[in-house]
Design a protein around this motif. Sequence first.
Motif, short mmCIF file in Angstrom:
data_model
loop_
_atom_site.label_atom_id
_atom_site.label_comp_id
_atom_site.label_asym_id
_atom_site.label_seq_id
_atom_site.Cartn_x
_atom_site.Cartn_y
_atom_site.Cartn_z
N GLU A 98 0.82 -1.21 0.00
CA GLU A 98 0.00 0.00 0.00
C GLU A 98 0.86 1.27 0.00
O GLU A 98 0.49 2.27 -0.61
CB GLU A 98 -0.92 0.02 1.23
CG GLU A 98 -2.10 -0.93 1.14
CD GLU A 98 -2.93 -0.89 2.41
OE1 GLU A 98 -4.09 -0.46 2.35
OE2 GLU A 98 -2.41 -1.30 3.47
N VAL A 99 2.00 1.22 0.71
CA VAL A 99 2.88 2.40 0.75
C VAL A 99 3.40 2.71 -0.66
O VAL A 99 3.37 3.85 -1.10
CB VAL A 99 4.07 2.17 1.71
CG1 VAL A 99 5.08 3.30 1.57
CG2 VAL A 99 3.58 2.09 3.15
N MET A 102 0.75 4.03 -2.92
CA MET A 102 0.41 5.40 -2.59
C MET A 102 1.13 6.40 -3.51
O MET A 102 0.63 7.49 -3.78
CB MET A 102 0.82 5.66 -1.14
CG MET A 102 0.42 6.98 -0.59
SD MET A 102 1.05 7.13 1.09
CE MET A 102 0.01 5.98 1.94
N GLY A 103 2.32 6.01 -3.99
CA GLY A 103 3.06 6.87 -4.89
C GLY A 103 2.28 7.24 -6.14
O GLY A 103 2.55 8.25 -6.78
N CYS A 105 -0.93 7.89 -6.13
CA CYS A 105 -2.13 8.61 -5.72
C CYS A 105 -2.27 9.97 -6.42
O CYS A 105 -3.34 10.34 -6.87
CB CYS A 105 -2.13 8.79 -4.20
SG CYS A 105 -3.64 9.49 -3.54
N GLY A 106 -1.14 10.67 -6.54
CA GLY A 106 -1.19 12.01 -7.09
C GLY A 106 -1.68 12.08 -8.52
O GLY A 106 -2.47 12.92 -8.89
N LYS A 108 -3.26 9.67 -10.10
CA LYS A 108 -4.43 8.81 -10.34
C LYS A 108 -5.69 9.64 -10.53
O LYS A 108 -6.55 9.32 -11.33
CB LYS A 108 -4.60 7.88 -9.12
CG LYS A 108 -5.52 6.72 -9.35
CD LYS A 108 -4.90 5.71 -10.28
CE LYS A 108 -5.99 4.83 -10.86
NZ LYS A 108 -5.51 4.09 -12.02
N GLY A 109 -5.77 10.75 -9.80
CA GLY A 109 -6.96 11.58 -9.91
C GLY A 109 -8.03 11.16 -8.93
O GLY A 109 -8.07 10.01 -8.49
N PHE A 110 -8.88 12.11 -8.58
CA PHE A 110 -9.92 11.85 -7.59
C PHE A 110 -10.94 10.85 -8.11
O PHE A 110 -11.14 10.71 -9.31
CB PHE A 110 -10.62 13.15 -7.22
CG PHE A 110 -9.75 14.05 -6.40
CD1 PHE A 110 -9.38 13.69 -5.11
CD2 PHE A 110 -9.27 15.23 -6.92
CE1 PHE A 110 -8.57 14.49 -4.35
CE2 PHE A 110 -8.45 16.05 -6.18
CZ PHE A 110 -8.11 15.68 -4.89
N LEU A 111 -11.58 10.20 -7.17
CA LEU A 111 -12.71 9.32 -7.46
C LEU A 111 -12.33 8.13 -8.33
O LEU A 111 -13.19 7.43 -8.85
CB LEU A 111 -13.86 10.08 -8.14
CG LEU A 111 -14.26 11.40 -7.47
CD1 LEU A 111 -15.42 12.05 -8.22
CD2 LEU A 111 -14.62 11.21 -6.01
N LYS A 112 -11.02 7.90 -8.49
CA LYS A 112 -10.62 6.72 -9.27
C LYS A 112 -9.97 5.72 -8.33
O LYS A 112 -9.19 6.08 -7.46
CB LYS A 112 -9.62 7.13 -10.35
CG LYS A 112 -10.23 7.98 -11.44
CD LYS A 112 -9.68 7.58 -12.81
CE LYS A 112 -10.29 8.38 -13.93
NZ LYS A 112 -9.84 9.79 -13.92
N TYR A 114 -7.52 2.34 -7.60
CA TYR A 114 -6.33 1.73 -8.19
C TYR A 114 -6.76 0.53 -9.03
O TYR A 114 -7.62 -0.24 -8.64
CB TYR A 114 -5.38 1.28 -7.09
CG TYR A 114 -4.82 2.41 -6.27
CD1 TYR A 114 -3.98 3.36 -6.84
CD2 TYR A 114 -5.12 2.51 -4.92
CE1 TYR A 114 -3.47 4.39 -6.07
CE2 TYR A 114 -4.60 3.55 -4.14
CZ TYR A 114 -3.78 4.48 -4.73
OH TYR A 114 -3.27 5.51 -3.97
N ARG A 154 8.52 3.78 -3.63
CA ARG A 154 7.38 4.68 -3.76
C ARG A 154 7.73 5.88 -4.65
O ARG A 154 6.92 6.36 -5.43
CB ARG A 154 6.94 5.18 -2.37
CG ARG A 154 5.75 6.09 -2.40
CD ARG A 154 5.31 6.51 -1.03
NE ARG A 154 6.28 7.38 -0.37
CZ ARG A 154 6.07 7.97 0.80
NH1 ARG A 154 4.94 7.77 1.44
NH2 ARG A 154 6.99 8.74 1.33
#
Lengths: 254, 269
Positions: A98-99, A102-103, A105-106, A108-112, A114, A154
Amino acid sequence: MDTSHDDVISLEHVWVSYNESIILKDISLQVKNKDFLGIIGPNGGGKTTLIKTMIGLIKPHNGRVKILGQDPNRSRKHIGYVAQKNYHESNFPISVFEVVRMGLCGKKGFLKRYSSKDDELVLQTLKVVGMTKHSDKEIGHLSGGEQQRIFIARALINNPKILLLDEPDVGIDANMQSEFYSLLKKLNKNMTIILVSHDLSAISKHVKKVACINQEIYYHDSKEIKREDIEKAYGCPIDLIAHGVPHRVLEEHE
Amino acid sequence: MIEILQYEFMQNAFAAGILASVICGVIGVYVVLKRLVFISGGIAHFSFCGIGFGYYSGINPTLSTIVFSLLAASAIGGAKHKAKLQEDTTIGILWATGMALGIIFIGLSSEYAIDLFSYLFGNILAVSHQDLIIMAILSGIIIIIVALFYKEFLALSFDEEYSTVMGLPVQALYILLLCLIALTIVVLIKIVGVILVIALLTIPATTSRLFSHSVKKMMIISILFGAIYTSLGLTISYYLGFASGATIVLVSGSIFFIILVLRNIFHIK
């Protein structure tokens, strides 16, 4: 100061101060593509501040910072960053997998969520740093050196052009250290690496260029650092012994 | 157990307890992991001036509490990177001035604040059908937002600096998280009151951390513990005639300590 095309990082007359005391004084620095720059200097000399200024976490009150020709806030996506302290709560219930994920996340965009492709990328990146078998472990259960590799993973997952590492060798024993630097050497084939360290001998062995910083910067776009620079930066004479290396950090003492 | 469920106020009370457990389970995990306990206390106490304002102006105190607690959350979140004051100082000031304002408002209101005590210490037995509906709506909002921003909140709680580096709107997310805590507090005030709110935000999540290795699991187990604590506390308070909010808190604290001691005796890791 002339800025040429292949400068991936360019600082021009950068001043940073905090609570009215000056941390960085008129720093100009050009880092070229695929450089491996080691930054040394005494504690409190501004090494971390310099790194944070490069990535835009700290705004200089004077001067310009350009990363790949752009403002750091815009080119940040090309930078992989490994912070000095693992300020993360070691009791945080999160797995290695998960760590690293997390890399993403930026970008990926909201509401999406993985995707399974993302998950595959995580496993590939863990393989690069040799940590695949720890994938399901809780991050707090790993040793300092292992955690460091996870945070590098990450940073690597976005395939950055620049890797900034702030004292990544703290808490790594001698054995792991050489392994660690050979990993960096491998990565350096594809990206520019800037590494802050307090360990002069480690730096001298593995990096291509060295800058010394204590408020002011001492840098000659090479691995040579003049003895008086080091002494000025550290404020006292320093004995620097580079262990069995064909190249040296200090010029010959006369 | 069946016998106490025949009263409508008891049915409402149990339903309120379950709703509270669900949102405490989810939000409490963030409060514990991101160490927002003191901030949550500040928001809870500041929201007391919302209750006072409700009395003074004749507005439904729950609605004015929502407004005031959201204001406190935004102020604390917004000041984080800007104010020269230390964060805990800011919170301490809000904490006390909020309570003081509430007391002045109540003093000014013509109506005698008969259930003031229930706002301070909670009165789950007084939860009305309308209260339940408001609580359900708030809980729904909280759960939906957490589900939508789960990966961002995870990044924010684990590593705020790296979230900034990744280009996440860290401050907006932080304020959003504090606002969710504020809404949770509004729901909890009904049950345990301003002063005891912190117990339900921390004890279920802390207990569940002992049994879980991921944030999601921690939330689910935390909901279960919350439900056990509130239902058991409610039942005991009914039979012994104790204050409901205080009993729920004491039951939570006691069970937590028993589990902690048992774990240490049996060396469970």
